[in-house]
Design a protein around this motif. Sequence first.
Motif, short mmCIF file in Angstrom:
data_model
loop_
_atom_site.label_atom_id
_atom_site.label_comp_id
_atom_site.label_asym_id
_atom_site.label_seq_id
_atom_site.Cartn_x
_atom_site.Cartn_y
_atom_site.Cartn_z
N VAL A 59 23.26 -17.99 -6.60
CA VAL A 59 23.99 -19.15 -7.09
C VAL A 59 23.16 -19.84 -8.17
O VAL A 59 21.95 -20.03 -8.01
CB VAL A 59 24.37 -20.12 -5.94
CG1 VAL A 59 23.14 -20.67 -5.23
CG2 VAL A 59 25.25 -21.25 -6.45
N LYS A 61 22.40 -23.21 -10.14
CA LYS A 61 22.57 -24.65 -9.86
C LYS A 61 21.88 -25.47 -10.94
O LYS A 61 20.86 -25.06 -11.48
CB LYS A 61 21.90 -25.00 -8.52
CG LYS A 61 22.54 -24.35 -7.32
CD LYS A 61 21.83 -24.81 -6.06
CE LYS A 61 22.55 -24.33 -4.82
NZ LYS A 61 22.02 -24.93 -3.59
N GLU A 73 27.89 -21.66 -10.53
CA GLU A 73 28.51 -20.34 -10.57
C GLU A 73 27.75 -19.42 -9.63
O GLU A 73 26.54 -19.55 -9.45
CB GLU A 73 28.42 -19.78 -12.00
CG GLU A 73 29.19 -18.50 -12.19
CD GLU A 73 29.16 -17.98 -13.62
OE1 GLU A 73 28.22 -18.34 -14.35
OE2 GLU A 73 30.05 -17.21 -13.97
N THR A 74 28.49 -18.48 -9.05
CA THR A 74 27.86 -17.48 -8.20
C THR A 74 27.91 -16.14 -8.91
O THR A 74 28.95 -15.76 -9.47
CB THR A 74 28.59 -17.38 -6.85
OG1 THR A 74 28.77 -18.69 -6.34
CG2 THR A 74 27.81 -16.55 -5.85
N LEU A 75 26.81 -15.43 -8.89
CA LEU A 75 26.75 -14.11 -9.53
C LEU A 75 26.54 -13.06 -8.45
O LEU A 75 25.91 -13.32 -7.42
CB LEU A 75 25.60 -14.07 -10.53
CG LEU A 75 25.62 -15.14 -11.63
CD1 LEU A 75 24.37 -15.06 -12.48
CD2 LEU A 75 26.87 -14.98 -12.49
#
Lengths: 157, 279
Positions: A59, A61, A73-75
């Motif tokens: 994530v 942050k 956003e989450t990758l």
Amino acid sequence: MDDLAQVFAEEPFFSGFSDAQLRRLAGLARPEVYQNGRYLIRQNGSADRFMLITTGHVVLKAFVPQRGMVPLETLGPGDPLGWSWLAPPYKWHYDGRALERTEVIAFEAEGLRQAMEQDHELGYRLQKRMIEVIAHRLQAARLQSLDLYGNPAGDLP
Amino acid sequence: MSARPRDPMLPRSYRIESVESELPGGEVFSWTLRPRGGELEVGQPGQFNMLYQLGIGEVPISISALGEDGTLIHTIRDVGGVTRNMAALSAGEEIGVRGPFGTAWPVAAAEGHDVLLVAGGIGLAPLRPVIHHVLANRERYRRIFLLYGTRQPADILFRKELERWRGRFDIDVAVTVDRADASWRGDVGVVTRLIERGGFDPRNSIAMVCGPEVMMRFAVMSLERRGVPARQIYLSMERNMQCAVGYCGHCQYGGHFICKDGPVFPYDRLEPLFDVREL
């Protein structure tokens, strides 16, 4: 091709790269593993590497005063992590923290930039791929900012 | 003697069996409805009913679930004059129902394929009966993906069901939110990012997409980029549906009436219209 170059070849991000280019990249790469909760990058830290996530999730942050760390956003697998290594001042803009055990291929950024300068074919291919990633992320970020799921405007029954 | 066809403009009386708040504050709520006399008009996943509050007005609402015990479930968002009044109704009260109307999701055509269900916000409700159907007939489908995006964790609909579906090992459930605080451990980002993760066989997938139109536009772009053909992408469209039978023309969309030719369309039929701003 050595083992690491073989791993690249299977990643969609590197599709279309020649064997020679993959071998050159392999010379700048090493696998890294981050346990759940560990930071891969820290805001304002030196963007000294480029990472491609192979397993796990990260994530991104940002620190926002009064709100603390806000997830942006989450990758996940197949996603490149970060492009701050591409442009001065080579500092990370966000924190990136593993949400679970996460494996990445990490490329040493300075060596990568030198390789891109020396081999413009490689540089062009890599930049082109990064621009695709950046364009998709920018579109996603714009969509995210639209508040799509809020109450629609106008008179509804 | 054959039964007289039912007048589609005439509401039937239904009783609200129960009201369930789906989100804190009751902005979204579900009604379980049972016909007062006679049998339930069973709809197909994707179809909608016109729900009529006596003396207030009528709204088109997609079927959110088909109860096995002769009930019907509709999930409603308090978003306008009629729905605001509906939000004040309680179990035991009476409403009028016309329908079901419109086209259904292609659950039969999807058999033997990977199934991608892409939902945004309250768009999960019209896809919910599809999830029930494919899970009840699991052997007929290949991999099943539910990709759900919403604004923030507090807005996640059908939370208990989502947890139950996630607990099964034969459906991939991914939930993402646009915004979250530090306590959220799930995905952050728009729902299209979940499509980009892939895992499905694009040429052999049927995608069903429901949500705000902008979200569907970007979802279609992501699906096509992954290689899903336009004819295998289905969208549920929303317009100002009033008569629900194609007479009044309020929901005209190019050469289509959303109420009778839709609401579910294969994308290759909508493609020429999708970017026409006047529509």
